[in-house]
Enzyme design. Sequence first.
Site, PDB file in Angstrom:
ATOM      1  CG  HIS A 142      -1.694   1.319   1.330  1.00 52.22           C
ATOM      2  ND1 HIS A 142      -2.845   1.520   0.619  1.00 52.22           N
ATOM      3  CD2 HIS A 142      -1.461   2.470   2.016  1.00 52.22           C
ATOM      4  CE1 HIS A 142      -3.309   2.739   0.878  1.00 52.22           C
ATOM      5  NE2 HIS A 142      -2.482   3.338   1.720  1.00 52.22           N
ATOM      6  CG  ASP A 175     -12.465   3.238   5.320  1.00 47.83           C
ATOM      7  OD1 ASP A 175     -11.885   3.902   6.198  1.00 47.83           O
ATOM      8  OD2 ASP A 175     -12.266   3.395   4.106  1.00 47.83           O
ATOM      9  NE  ARG A 218     -10.124   9.913   9.381  1.00 42.74           N
ATOM     10  CZ  ARG A 218      -9.320   9.317   8.485  1.00 42.74           C
ATOM     11  NH1 ARG A 218      -9.741   8.220   7.865  1.00 42.74           N
ATOM     12  NH2 ARG A 218      -8.149   9.811   8.208  1.00 42.74           N
ATOM     13  CB  SER A 260      -8.940   4.798   7.040  1.00 45.42           C
ATOM     14  OG  SER A 260      -9.471   4.940   5.741  1.00 45.42           O
ATOM     15  CE  LYS A 298      -9.544   2.029   2.765  1.00 48.91           C
ATOM     16  NZ  LYS A 298      -9.610   3.395   2.229  1.00 48.91           N
TER      17      LYS A 298
END
Lengths: 435, 435
Positions: A82, A160, A167, A182, A186
């Site tokens: 990621h 999320d 947020r 968050s 995922k």
Amino acid sequence: MIPAELLRKKRDGAELSHDEIAWFVKGLTAGDITHPQAAAFLMASFIRGLSAAETAALTLAMRDSGTRYTFTTAPKPKVDKHSTGGVGDKISLPLLPLVAACGVAVPMISGRGLGHTGGTVDKLESANVNMDVDNKRGSELLAKHGGFFAKQTSDIAPADRILYHLRDVTGTVESKELITASILSKKFTEDLDALVIDLKVGKGAFMDSLDKAQALAETMIGVAKEVGLRMRILFTSMEEPLGAKIGNWLEIEESLDTLENQHTSPQDISELTARLAAAMLIAGGIAPNVNEALNVVHTAWASRKPLDIFHALIAEQGGDLAGSKTKYANLPKKAILAAKDGVITGIHARMVGIAGIMLGAGRQRTEDVLDFGAGIVFHKKCGAEVKQGEEIGYVQGTRTETFEAAVTHIAEAITIEHGSYTKPPMVLDEWDSAQ
Amino acid sequence: MIPAELLRKKRDGAELSHDEIAWFVKGLTAGDITHPQAAAFLMASFIRGLSAAETAALTLAMRDSGTRYTFTTAPKPKVDKHSTGGVGDKISLPLLPLVAACGVAVPMISGRGLGHTGGTVDKLESANVNMDVDNKRGSELLAKHGGFFAKQTSDIAPADRILYHLRDVTGTVESKELITASILSKKFTEDLDALVIDLKVGKGAFMDSLDKAQALAETMIGVAKEVGLRMRILFTSMEEPLGAKIGNWLEIEESLDTLENQHTSPQDISELTARLAAAMLIAGGIAPNVNEALNVVHTAWASRKPLDIFHALIAEQGGDLAGSKTKYANLPKKAILAAKDGVITGIHARMVGIAGIMLGAGRQRTEDVLDFGAGIVFHKKCGAEVKQGEEIGYVQGTRTETFEAAVTHIAEAITIEHGSYTKPPMVLDEWDSAQ
């Protein structure tokens, strides 16, 4: 349990239990906990902070709010990467086939781009790749190609999506615990054995200093340890854009060139791809350290096997690289010229990303329609000497009415000075939850 | 201004300006600021606290979110009294005509009861009093009778209604700044020169210790000073219920008896009414100190003028005291018996209030329908000697199926011990913003 009582507890700085957080997120997803209650939770969590155990509980509760992959076919370690987001960051594209060629399975689920950073989904859709990959199809692709490219559907971590929006509107975005939950909620739906994080640091990144990035990394590593998943974090420089090309199809093109030949690929792309691949091999237990992992990576890269995997996978997922290449050739272009003589000492990545949005290569709002062929190509980057009026690069696309403003914006993003330039190291630091 | 930026500021502990708070509350009332954003504001305000200036700004913004009274007819000082809520607290009813008789104008706007404490609106509606009093009608009644009883309509401080509900569901009720803004925003619509607060302390009250009550009082006095309105606060004991009667019509009845004869009225009702009346005279500038104020009050009370004002005002507002007296006479009753020999050393006010809800004298939820005649009458209160099986009091009403449970609940609320009992003082402390 009563929502207001739980909120009172967090409000007063007490630690919530795993069960309390799971109950709250489940209720939120079901609609029993209201958005005002979730907003109050976010604000209290922001101000009071969340412990590693609380952040892990929140991450898992968010992961469990929707569907999850469970792959049965892969005996190989399942590792994903990621990135926290950069400009010109197309590393996922060459990275997947490269590590797949080294024996790591990569179930890669990505999102769309929003704001100044691009998204893997948009890039691949510029070549008509079908990224709707369910559990069964994913298992098949993992077994056959060692990986797949999928897009995050609305079934993945719906809690999320609710909290992300809240947020945004309640001024609680910049919490390292909420950011961690968050991102990881995922990724944790991907049935992974390990996860590599490319944590961008610099003017083009969300985290503009190494200190801030390390604080976020500590929170992420804390969650990884809590849930028993190996995590390796590379802190990488995001000052100027990555590579020479920014734009959806343009980044597919640059990825193909990179897989074709590591040594003619832009140096930053080549180095970052190799280092992230090495990290995935280490996290997956395939190699013991960076040097040995890099040897495996370079050997695989030179074998052209990664390029073959990429072509085969894209074709199997319905993509058409040759057709797209023809489609996006010969688009209108406008040159970006050097304002004066000197050395390029800075290309402000975020400003270039904004220029990309102007051209239609990126989105300001979710509903914006992209121009897949649009983008920016640099002939020269930081460290290059230029003469006044020389072409540094160009913009391209179909929305020619945006060219002038985009080119002006990019020219302003480029700093040209007399004197020398020292490139910052690509990898600033490297952490591992197992070390 | 951007809501998330303002929330970020409060989140990080900075002080919001008057204009920022006014803008936020105005947006909330108009629907431009969402309920999740308001919930985040409440949580941040709870944890970070609000300064006196911020609390005053919030109070005024909430006051200005709806309509306000502006009385042109009254040359007299306009003073009201607010009680933070007790069981059997009918003081507003004798108080208004008593201070009106002393030359203070009282535009009294009240709410309905919710939970274990009663509301002035419900009590007066048990006698058919019409409490819809607009600005014009209010001016007339002030000029003619020196006061009026009105109910808070949905036009009064609508922002408070939104925030009140959100505090309830987000666990942010117990903030002294938010409580202060909620109470004062409504009272400040009454075009007052001064305000007296009856701040209840004890087991039957929201504030169970003098320390907590004083902390709330400090916040209230801070706002009064900020906005330049004189405020006098009495800290009064709320352990056992006030007076002998609890219930809507029953409290009208006890109020009439009190106005009829101060000396045969229950001692606590008589003392508290006189002390609050004195405070209103002082706050209104009619008397310089408690002793002189009490002299004026006792003289007026003995003159029977207050009783005449009460009858005239109720009649003019459409009430029917004689008809109601007939209507609620001879209701079914059930005795409350002493469990053993001894001295009553405690009657838990909150538990008695809950028994009132069981009988239909109070509301658990806003939509509950009241039984106006229902309630509780005590023959004996704290300090009285009783024999086992002796009747301490009784419950009454039309919902006889609730009697058994209510009587059991009240019996459990009564402590009987051997030995002596010392009554706590009625007034524990007295503060004034002008001192």
